[in-house]
Design a protein around this motif. Structure first.
Motif, PDB file in Angstrom:
ATOM      1  N   GLN A  64       0.860  -1.293   0.012  1.00 26.17           N
ATOM      2  CA  GLN A  64       0.012   0.115  -0.065  1.00 26.17           C
ATOM      3  C   GLN A  64       1.040   1.151  -0.005  1.00 26.17           C
ATOM      4  OE1 GLN A  64      -2.611  -0.457   3.248  1.00 26.17           O
ATOM      5  NE2 GLN A  64      -4.173  -1.573   2.088  1.00 26.17           N
ATOM      6  N   CYS A  65       1.729   1.095   0.730  1.00 28.58           N
ATOM      7  CA  CYS A  65       2.758   2.537   0.746  1.00 28.58           C
ATOM      8  C   CYS A  65       3.436   2.504  -0.499  1.00 28.58           C
ATOM      9  CB  CYS A  65       4.138   2.023   1.594  1.00 28.58           C
ATOM     10  SG  CYS A  65       3.608   2.080   3.588  1.00 28.58           S
ATOM     11  N   GLN A  66       4.030   1.435  -1.179  1.00 30.84           N
ATOM     12  CA  GLN A  66       4.411   1.731  -2.605  1.00 30.84           C
ATOM     13  C   GLN A  66       3.454   2.189  -3.722  1.00 30.84           C
ATOM     14  OE1 GLN A  66       5.821  -2.216  -4.033  1.00 30.84           O
ATOM     15  NE2 GLN A  66       7.592  -1.132  -5.143  1.00 30.84           N
ATOM     16  N   ASP A  67       2.112   1.668  -3.620  1.00 33.07           N
ATOM     17  CA  ASP A  67       1.063   2.088  -4.339  1.00 33.07           C
ATOM     18  C   ASP A  67       0.908   3.828  -4.200  1.00 33.07           C
ATOM     19  OD1 ASP A  67       0.803  -0.262  -5.407  1.00 33.07           O
ATOM     20  OD2 ASP A  67      -1.110  -0.761  -4.433  1.00 33.07           O
ATOM     21  N   LYS A  68       0.633   4.199  -2.862  1.00 28.86           N
ATOM     22  CA  LYS A  68       0.404   5.670  -2.502  1.00 28.86           C
ATOM     23  C   LYS A  68       1.767   6.532  -2.942  1.00 28.86           C
ATOM     24  CE  LYS A  68      -2.595   4.589   1.280  1.00 28.86           C
ATOM     25  NZ  LYS A  68      -2.774   4.460   2.690  1.00 28.86           N
ATOM     26  N   ALA A  69       3.063   5.823  -2.794  1.00 31.43           N
ATOM     27  CA  ALA A  69       4.304   6.493  -3.134  1.00 31.43           C
ATOM     28  C   ALA A  69       4.056   6.722  -4.680  1.00 31.43           C
ATOM     29  CB  ALA A  69       5.415   5.896  -2.568  1.00 31.43           C
ATOM     30  N   GLY A  70       3.708   5.784  -5.386  1.00 35.15           N
ATOM     31  CA  GLY A  70       3.748   5.930  -6.920  1.00 35.15           C
ATOM     32  C   GLY A  70       2.835   7.055  -7.334  1.00 35.15           C
ATOM     33  N   TYR A  71       1.615   7.286  -6.613  1.00 35.54           N
ATOM     34  CA  TYR A  71       0.664   8.282  -6.965  1.00 35.54           C
ATOM     35  C   TYR A  71       1.277   9.703  -6.569  1.00 35.54           C
ATOM     36  CZ  TYR A  71      -2.797   4.617  -7.367  1.00 35.54           C
ATOM     37  OH  TYR A  71      -3.403   3.636  -7.711  1.00 35.54           O
ATOM     38  N   ILE A  72       2.042   9.639  -5.539  1.00 39.09           N
ATOM     39  CA  ILE A  72       2.909  10.998  -5.302  1.00 39.09           C
ATOM     40  C   ILE A  72       4.079  11.233  -6.016  1.00 39.09           C
ATOM     41  CG2 ILE A  72       4.491  11.998  -3.319  1.00 39.09           C
ATOM     42  CD1 ILE A  72       2.809  10.374  -1.265  1.00 39.09           C
ATOM     43  N   ALA A  73       4.630  10.265  -6.553  1.00 32.61           N
ATOM     44  CA  ALA A  73       5.757  10.645  -7.593  1.00 32.61           C
ATOM     45  C   ALA A  73       5.201  11.174  -9.037  1.00 32.61           C
ATOM     46  CB  ALA A  73       6.559   9.352  -7.909  1.00 32.61           C
ATOM     47  N   GLU A  74       3.842  10.710  -9.332  1.00 27.94           N
ATOM     48  CA  GLU A  74       3.227  11.184 -10.486  1.00 27.94           C
ATOM     49  C   GLU A  74       2.816  12.517 -10.250  1.00 27.94           C
ATOM     50  OE1 GLU A  74      -0.022   8.644 -11.211  1.00 27.94           O
ATOM     51  OE2 GLU A  74       1.320   6.894 -11.774  1.00 27.94           O
ATOM     52  N   ASP A  75       2.455  12.787  -8.991  1.00 24.83           N
ATOM     53  CA  ASP A  75       1.762  14.397  -8.878  1.00 24.83           C
ATOM     54  C   ASP A  75       2.922  15.415  -8.466  1.00 24.83           C
ATOM     55  OD1 ASP A  75      -0.628  13.454  -9.141  1.00 24.83           O
ATOM     56  OD2 ASP A  75      -1.361  13.161  -7.176  1.00 24.83           O
ATOM     57  N   ARG A  76       3.851  14.888  -7.722  1.00 26.93           N
ATOM     58  CA  ARG A  76       5.102  15.752  -7.100  1.00 26.93           C
ATOM     59  C   ARG A  76       6.423  15.522  -7.669  1.00 26.93           C
ATOM     60  NH1 ARG A  76       3.605  15.906  -1.068  1.00 26.93           N
ATOM     61  NH2 ARG A  76       1.659  14.714  -1.549  1.00 26.93           N
ATOM     62  N   SER A  77       7.244  14.800  -6.857  1.00 25.28           N
ATOM     63  CA  SER A  77       8.329  14.200  -7.186  1.00 25.28           C
ATOM     64  C   SER A  77       8.789  13.195  -6.705  1.00 25.28           C
ATOM     65  CB  SER A  77       9.471  15.197  -6.689  1.00 25.28           C
ATOM     66  OG  SER A  77       9.520  15.556  -5.331  1.00 25.28           O
ATOM     67  N   ALA A  78      10.087  12.529  -7.102  1.00 20.99           N
ATOM     68  CA  ALA A  78      10.517  11.183  -6.516  1.00 20.99           C
ATOM     69  C   ALA A  78      11.079  11.350  -5.154  1.00 20.99           C
ATOM     70  CB  ALA A  78      11.504  10.611  -7.684  1.00 20.99           C
ATOM     71  N   LYS A  79      11.599  12.550  -4.985  1.00 18.89           N
ATOM     72  CA  LYS A  79      11.983  12.729  -3.581  1.00 18.89           C
ATOM     73  C   LYS A  79      10.885  12.928  -2.625  1.00 18.89           C
ATOM     74  CE  LYS A  79      14.726  15.769  -1.018  1.00 18.89           C
ATOM     75  NZ  LYS A  79      15.923  17.026  -1.043  1.00 18.89           N
ATOM     76  N   ALA A  80       9.780  13.474  -2.901  1.00 21.69           N
ATOM     77  CA  ALA A  80       8.495  13.353  -2.088  1.00 21.69           C
ATOM     78  C   ALA A  80       8.196  11.983  -1.806  1.00 21.69           C
ATOM     79  CB  ALA A  80       7.781  14.353  -2.539  1.00 21.69           C
ATOM     80  N   ALA A  81       8.167  11.198  -3.101  1.00 26.71           N
ATOM     81  CA  ALA A  81       7.576   9.896  -3.075  1.00 26.71           C
ATOM     82  C   ALA A  81       8.458   9.148  -1.995  1.00 26.71           C
ATOM     83  CB  ALA A  81       7.428   9.311  -4.372  1.00 26.71           C
ATOM     84  N   ARG A  82       9.813   9.154  -2.385  1.00 26.38           N
ATOM     85  CA  ARG A  82      10.630   8.437  -1.408  1.00 26.38           C
ATOM     86  C   ARG A  82      10.486   8.744   0.210  1.00 26.38           C
ATOM     87  NH1 ARG A  82      12.986   3.617  -1.721  1.00 26.38           N
ATOM     88  NH2 ARG A  82      14.414   3.571   0.137  1.00 26.38           N
ATOM     89  N   LYS A  83      10.329  10.009   0.269  1.00 24.38           N
ATOM     90  CA  LYS A  83      10.197  10.205   1.895  1.00 24.38           C
ATOM     91  C   LYS A  83       8.856   9.957   2.485  1.00 24.38           C
ATOM     92  CE  LYS A  83      10.111  14.551   4.791  1.00 24.38           C
ATOM     93  NZ  LYS A  83      10.218  16.081   4.851  1.00 24.38           N
ATOM     94  N   PHE A  84       7.733  10.029   1.616  1.00 23.47           N
ATOM     95  CA  PHE A  84       6.516   9.240   1.948  1.00 23.47           C
ATOM     96  C   PHE A  84       6.418   7.821   2.236  1.00 23.47           C
ATOM     97  CE2 PHE A  84       2.813   6.744   1.032  1.00 23.47           C
ATOM     98  CZ  PHE A  84       1.970   7.222   1.883  1.00 23.47           C
ATOM     99  N   TYR A  85       7.172   7.073   1.272  1.00 22.03           N
ATOM    100  CA  TYR A  85       7.407   5.679   1.523  1.00 22.03           C
ATOM    101  C   TYR A  85       8.074   5.177   2.679  1.00 22.03           C
ATOM    102  CZ  TYR A  85       8.842   0.812   0.240  1.00 22.03           C
ATOM    103  OH  TYR A  85       9.063  -0.318   0.241  1.00 22.03           O
ATOM    104  N   ASP A  86       9.307   5.919   2.957  1.00 22.57           N
ATOM    105  CA  ASP A  86      10.100   5.456   4.040  1.00 22.57           C
ATOM    106  C   ASP A  86       9.334   5.692   5.223  1.00 22.57           C
ATOM    107  OD1 ASP A  86      12.306   4.959   2.357  1.00 22.57           O
ATOM    108  OD2 ASP A  86      13.342   7.171   2.786  1.00 22.57           O
TER     109      ASP A  86
END
Length: 117
Positions: A64-86
């Motif tokens: 679920q974290c990975q799925d949500k981080a993917g949506y964040i990466a699409e909307d914002r940035s890979a850095k924000a997605a990685r921070k969320f995922y961690d």
């Protein structure tokens, strides 16, 4: 562990008794040894099942974290997605950790209730 070691000892002694020479057929000895090992097999299966359930719980949360981080990466940035995922995976680990005392108690009960040799 303090309950398992005496059970292992009993199982080994029981298995040794199966080979005392009274049984003349390998099948009889094998069946006897299987019966001696049955309580330990039950405990091993119970532990494996509990660990698998915990692993499944963590894996589902991580997915679920990975799925949500993917949506964040699409909307914002890979850095924000990685921070969320961690942060999200860390919360998964904390959530699973909260279940450990319950799991340990379940295992203690199972060991205590396994049939004696």
């Amino acid at each position: 562990m303090k309950h398992v070691i005496p059970m292992q000892r009993k199982a080994f002694l029981c298995s040794a008794d199966c080979c005392d020479g009274k049984a003349t057929r390998a099948e009889v000895v094998g069946s006897c040894v299987d019966n001696c090992q049955r309580p330990l097999q039950f405990i091993q299966q119970t532990v494996n099942s509990a660990v698998q359930q915990l692993s499944n719980r963590f894996s589902a949360c991580e997915a679920q974290c990975q799925d949500k981080a993917g949506y964040i990466a699409e909307d914002r940035s890979a850095k924000a997605a990685r921070k969320f995922y961690d942060r999200c995976v860390s919360e998964c680990a904390e959530s699973c950790e909260k279940h450990l005392p319950e799991m340990v108690e379940h295992l203690r009960t199972a060991v205590g209730e396994s049939e004696p040799l």
